[in-house]
Scaffold this motif. Structure first.
Motif, PDB file in Angstrom:
ATOM      1  N   SER A   1       7.317  49.701  27.474  1.00  0.00           N
ATOM      2  CA  SER A   1       7.512  50.924  28.242  1.00  0.00           C
ATOM      3  C   SER A   1       8.417  50.705  29.452  1.00  0.00           C
ATOM      4  O   SER A   1       8.765  51.655  30.158  1.00  0.00           O
ATOM      5  CB  SER A   1       6.160  51.475  28.717  1.00  0.00           C
ATOM      6  OG  SER A   1       5.389  51.911  27.629  1.00  0.00           O
TER       7      SER A   1
ATOM      8  N   LEU B   1       1.760  52.770  31.738  1.00  0.00           N
ATOM      9  CA  LEU B   1       2.850  52.268  30.902  1.00  0.00           C
ATOM     10  C   LEU B   1       2.340  51.844  29.528  1.00  0.00           C
ATOM     11  O   LEU B   1       3.035  52.025  28.525  1.00  0.00           O
ATOM     12  CB  LEU B   1       3.547  51.102  31.605  1.00  0.00           C
ATOM     13  CG  LEU B   1       4.301  51.464  32.889  1.00  0.00           C
ATOM     14  CD1 LEU B   1       4.843  50.216  33.569  1.00  0.00           C
ATOM     15  CD2 LEU B   1       5.439  52.437  32.603  1.00  0.00           C
ATOM     16  N   ILE B   2       1.146  51.271  29.480  1.00  0.00           N
ATOM     17  CA  ILE B   2       0.561  50.911  28.178  1.00  0.00           C
ATOM     18  C   ILE B   2       0.300  52.174  27.363  1.00  0.00           C
ATOM     19  O   ILE B   2       0.591  52.232  26.159  1.00  0.00           O
ATOM     20  CB  ILE B   2      -0.743  50.115  28.383  1.00  0.00           C
ATOM     21  CG1 ILE B   2      -0.441  48.753  29.030  1.00  0.00           C
ATOM     22  CG2 ILE B   2      -1.466  49.923  27.063  1.00  0.00           C
ATOM     23  CD1 ILE B   2      -1.689  47.985  29.425  1.00  0.00           C
TER      24      ILE B   2
ATOM     25  N   ASN C   1       3.377  53.864  25.586  1.00  0.00           N
ATOM     26  CA  ASN C   1       3.907  53.277  24.353  1.00  0.00           C
ATOM     27  C   ASN C   1       3.118  53.691  23.117  1.00  0.00           C
ATOM     28  O   ASN C   1       3.563  53.424  21.995  1.00  0.00           O
ATOM     29  CB  ASN C   1       3.926  51.748  24.471  1.00  0.00           C
ATOM     30  CG  ASN C   1       4.736  51.094  23.394  1.00  0.00           C
ATOM     31  OD1 ASN C   1       5.901  51.450  23.162  1.00  0.00           O
ATOM     32  ND2 ASN C   1       4.149  50.139  22.690  1.00  0.00           N
TER      33      ASN C   1
ATOM     34  N   GLN D   1       0.024  50.004  35.397  1.00  0.00           N
ATOM     35  CA  GLN D   1       0.043  49.235  34.156  1.00  0.00           C
ATOM     36  C   GLN D   1      -0.601  50.024  33.022  1.00  0.00           C
ATOM     37  O   GLN D   1      -0.084  50.045  31.898  1.00  0.00           O
ATOM     38  CB  GLN D   1      -0.672  47.899  34.358  1.00  0.00           C
ATOM     39  CG  GLN D   1      -0.580  46.982  33.161  1.00  0.00           C
ATOM     40  CD  GLN D   1      -1.156  45.604  33.441  1.00  0.00           C
ATOM     41  OE1 GLN D   1      -1.957  45.099  32.658  1.00  0.00           O
ATOM     42  NE2 GLN D   1      -0.777  44.995  34.547  1.00  0.00           N
ATOM     43  N   GLU D   2      -1.720  50.677  33.303  1.00  0.00           N
ATOM     44  CA  GLU D   2      -2.406  51.461  32.274  1.00  0.00           C
ATOM     45  C   GLU D   2      -1.550  52.639  31.816  1.00  0.00           C
ATOM     46  O   GLU D   2      -1.535  52.981  30.625  1.00  0.00           O
ATOM     47  CB  GLU D   2      -3.746  51.959  32.805  1.00  0.00           C
ATOM     48  CG  GLU D   2      -4.782  50.850  33.009  1.00  0.00           C
ATOM     49  CD  GLU D   2      -6.077  51.381  33.585  1.00  0.00           C
ATOM     50  OE1 GLU D   2      -6.169  52.612  33.817  1.00  0.00           O
ATOM     51  OE2 GLU D   2      -7.004  50.580  33.817  1.00  0.00           O
TER      52      GLU D   2
ATOM     53  N   LYS E   1       8.425  57.870  28.202  1.00  0.00           N
ATOM     54  CA  LYS E   1       8.820  56.663  28.932  1.00  0.00           C
ATOM     55  C   LYS E   1       9.911  56.971  29.946  1.00  0.00           C
ATOM     56  O   LYS E   1       9.861  56.503  31.093  1.00  0.00           O
ATOM     57  CB  LYS E   1       9.304  55.594  27.944  1.00  0.00           C
ATOM     58  CG  LYS E   1       8.217  55.020  27.056  1.00  0.00           C
ATOM     59  CD  LYS E   1       8.816  54.051  26.038  1.00  0.00           C
ATOM     60  CE  LYS E   1       7.793  53.566  25.050  1.00  0.00           C
ATOM     61  NZ  LYS E   1       8.403  52.643  24.038  1.00  0.00           N
TER      62      LYS E   1
ATOM     63  N   VAL F   1       5.317  47.493  38.515  1.00  0.00           N
ATOM     64  CA  VAL F   1       4.178  47.021  37.718  1.00  0.00           C
ATOM     65  C   VAL F   1       3.842  45.572  38.058  1.00  0.00           C
ATOM     66  O   VAL F   1       2.686  45.148  37.920  1.00  0.00           O
ATOM     67  CB  VAL F   1       4.478  47.189  36.212  1.00  0.00           C
ATOM     68  CG1 VAL F   1       5.466  46.160  35.712  1.00  0.00           C
ATOM     69  CG2 VAL F   1       3.187  47.131  35.394  1.00  0.00           C
TER      70      VAL F   1
ATOM     71  N   TRP G   1       2.641  46.045  28.655  1.00  0.00           N
ATOM     72  CA  TRP G   1       3.416  47.188  29.124  1.00  0.00           C
ATOM     73  C   TRP G   1       4.922  47.008  28.935  1.00  0.00           C
ATOM     74  O   TRP G   1       5.707  47.907  29.281  1.00  0.00           O
ATOM     75  CB  TRP G   1       3.149  47.396  30.625  1.00  0.00           C
ATOM     76  CG  TRP G   1       3.136  46.125  31.430  1.00  0.00           C
ATOM     77  CD1 TRP G   1       2.047  45.406  31.808  1.00  0.00           C
ATOM     78  CD2 TRP G   1       4.279  45.391  31.917  1.00  0.00           C
ATOM     79  NE1 TRP G   1       2.419  44.278  32.500  1.00  0.00           N
ATOM     80  CE2 TRP G   1       3.789  44.240  32.587  1.00  0.00           C
ATOM     81  CE3 TRP G   1       5.652  45.585  31.865  1.00  0.00           C
ATOM     82  CZ2 TRP G   1       4.625  43.302  33.192  1.00  0.00           C
ATOM     83  CZ3 TRP G   1       6.498  44.657  32.447  1.00  0.00           C
ATOM     84  CH2 TRP G   1       5.981  43.537  33.108  1.00  0.00           C
ATOM     85  N   HIS G   2       5.374  45.885  28.378  1.00  0.00           N
ATOM     86  CA  HIS G   2       6.809  45.579  28.415  1.00  0.00           C
ATOM     87  C   HIS G   2       7.656  46.577  27.612  1.00  0.00           C
ATOM     88  O   HIS G   2       8.794  46.860  27.980  1.00  0.00           O
ATOM     89  CB  HIS G   2       7.064  44.150  27.911  1.00  0.00           C
ATOM     90  CG  HIS G   2       6.990  43.981  26.430  1.00  0.00           C
ATOM     91  ND1 HIS G   2       5.791  43.825  25.764  1.00  0.00           N
ATOM     92  CD2 HIS G   2       7.950  43.949  25.477  1.00  0.00           C
ATOM     93  CE1 HIS G   2       6.033  43.691  24.472  1.00  0.00           C
ATOM     94  NE2 HIS G   2       7.326  43.770  24.269  1.00  0.00           N
TER      95      HIS G   2
END
Length: 345
Positions: free
Chosen positions: A176, A260-261, A264, A257-258, A277, A194, A173-174
């Motif tokens: 995002s 943010l993934i 991206n 987390q999902e 984002k 997160v 996730w980084h």
């Protein structure tokens, strides 16, 4: 002041610490904040000094060291004595670590030690054959020189090697959370969220603080990070409205987390990904701010007002990119694209 935001209380206890120091000093790519430990950074700079001994013949410091401390002896074989300064003794202690970053280029054969220097991929030859190697194999101790110097020293490469991260350690996730154009305070709160390090009431209770467990936004369940952003009726109303008004309908994530993934890779258009984002980070930040406002000021805003604040905040951020390299579409401005896809009505 910055450290006080992340850590309070006594240094020997984890109470009230939002994020561990190890996590803060982890690169952003691997889920950290990207700060560098002074201790490790000092070691890397010392390794660079060792590298300079073999590469910078014109340096006054190198010339003095070679004349007074090395005196035609091998740096790798030099015995630690009382001679030399404190910093020089520190360099000698780092020799085993320095071998990892030193490789010789073979050339005309004038000053690289055949046995002690690293000219093989495996490292020094004497480390492979042992101290009795020169006698056992009846080889002369000859000298080979790298053509110009050791291979170039990279502090960033040394930093990565000392931390030994692998591709499996990358936080998915980084990208995002940390991206060009993000609002710093939004990115920071999103990172804490997160990582589940926001001071929610379940965490405050785990620290032994006397506080009610109920969610400040809906008052129906225990306040956790997941509940605030996904289980709370208040935040669900905001997310539902965003799904209706914005191109987020294919987002089926059930955790922060999902989400943010997904952000991206939500679109092939980098402009749309940027807007999504920014929108998600604004939502996370403003939902958390509303929670804090209700705690400290006993004031509250309805969900539809928070939704308007989210859209306005994102739109204002995009307007600040006008005329900059963030305006990625040569034909349409960012705001034109925003109103076309995110605020159609």
């Amino acid at each position: 002041m910055c450290s006080a935001f992340l850590w309070t209380g006594a240094p020997e206890t984890a109470k009230d610490a939002k994020v561990s120091w190890a996590s803060v000093c982890t690169p952003k790519k691997y889920g950290g904040l990207g700060l560098r430990r002074v201790e490790v950074w000092n070691r890397i700079l010392c390794l660079r000094l060792i590298w300079l001994l073999f590469t910078k013949g014109g340096s006054l410091w190198v010339a003095w060291v070679k004349s007074n401390l090395l005196a035609d002896k091998s740096f790798w074989d030099l015995k630690t004595t009382s001679k030399g300064s404190w910093s020089w003794k520190k360099l000698l202690k780092l020799r085993s670590e320095a071998r990892t970053f030193s490789r010789c280029r073979l050339g005309n054969g004038s000053s690289c030690n055949f046995w002690l220097d690293s000219w093989l991929p495996q490292g020094p030859l004497i480390a492979e054959l042992g101290e009795s190697g020169p006698r056992q194999y009846l080889l002369l101790i000859i000298h080979l020189l790298y053509d110009s110097s050791l291979l170039p020293f990279s502090t960033s490469r040394a930093w990565d090697l000392l931390h030994c991260f692998s591709s499996t350690d990358i936080a998915p996730w980084h990208k995002s959370v940390w991206f060009t154009g993000s609002v710093p305070k939004h990115a920071f709160i999103s990172w804490l969220a997160v990582k589940k390090r926001l001071p929610t009431r379940d965490r405050l209770l785990s620290w032994g603080l006397n506080t009610p467990p109920d969610c400040l936004l809906c008052g129906s369940e225990i306040e956790t990070t997941h509940h605030i952003f996904f289980g709370c009726d208040f935040s669900n109303e905001i997310w539902t409205s965003l799904l209706v008004s914005c191109p987020l309908s294919d987002c089926l994530a059930s955790s922060l987390q999902e989400v943010l993934i997904w952000a991206n890779r939500c679109s092939n258009d980098p402009t749309i990904r940027l807007m999504v984002k920014l929108l998600l980070q604004a939502a996370i930040y403003l939902i958390w701010r509303e929670r804090n406002t209700r705690l400290h000021d006993t004031q509250s805003k309805p969900a539809d007002i928070i939704l308007k604040d989210i859209l306005t905040t994102t739109r204002m951020r995009l307007s600040s990119f006008r005329g900059s390299n963030m305006d990625m579409n040569a034909h349409d401005s960012l705001l034109t694209i925003w109103f076309r896809h995110f605020e159609c009505s």
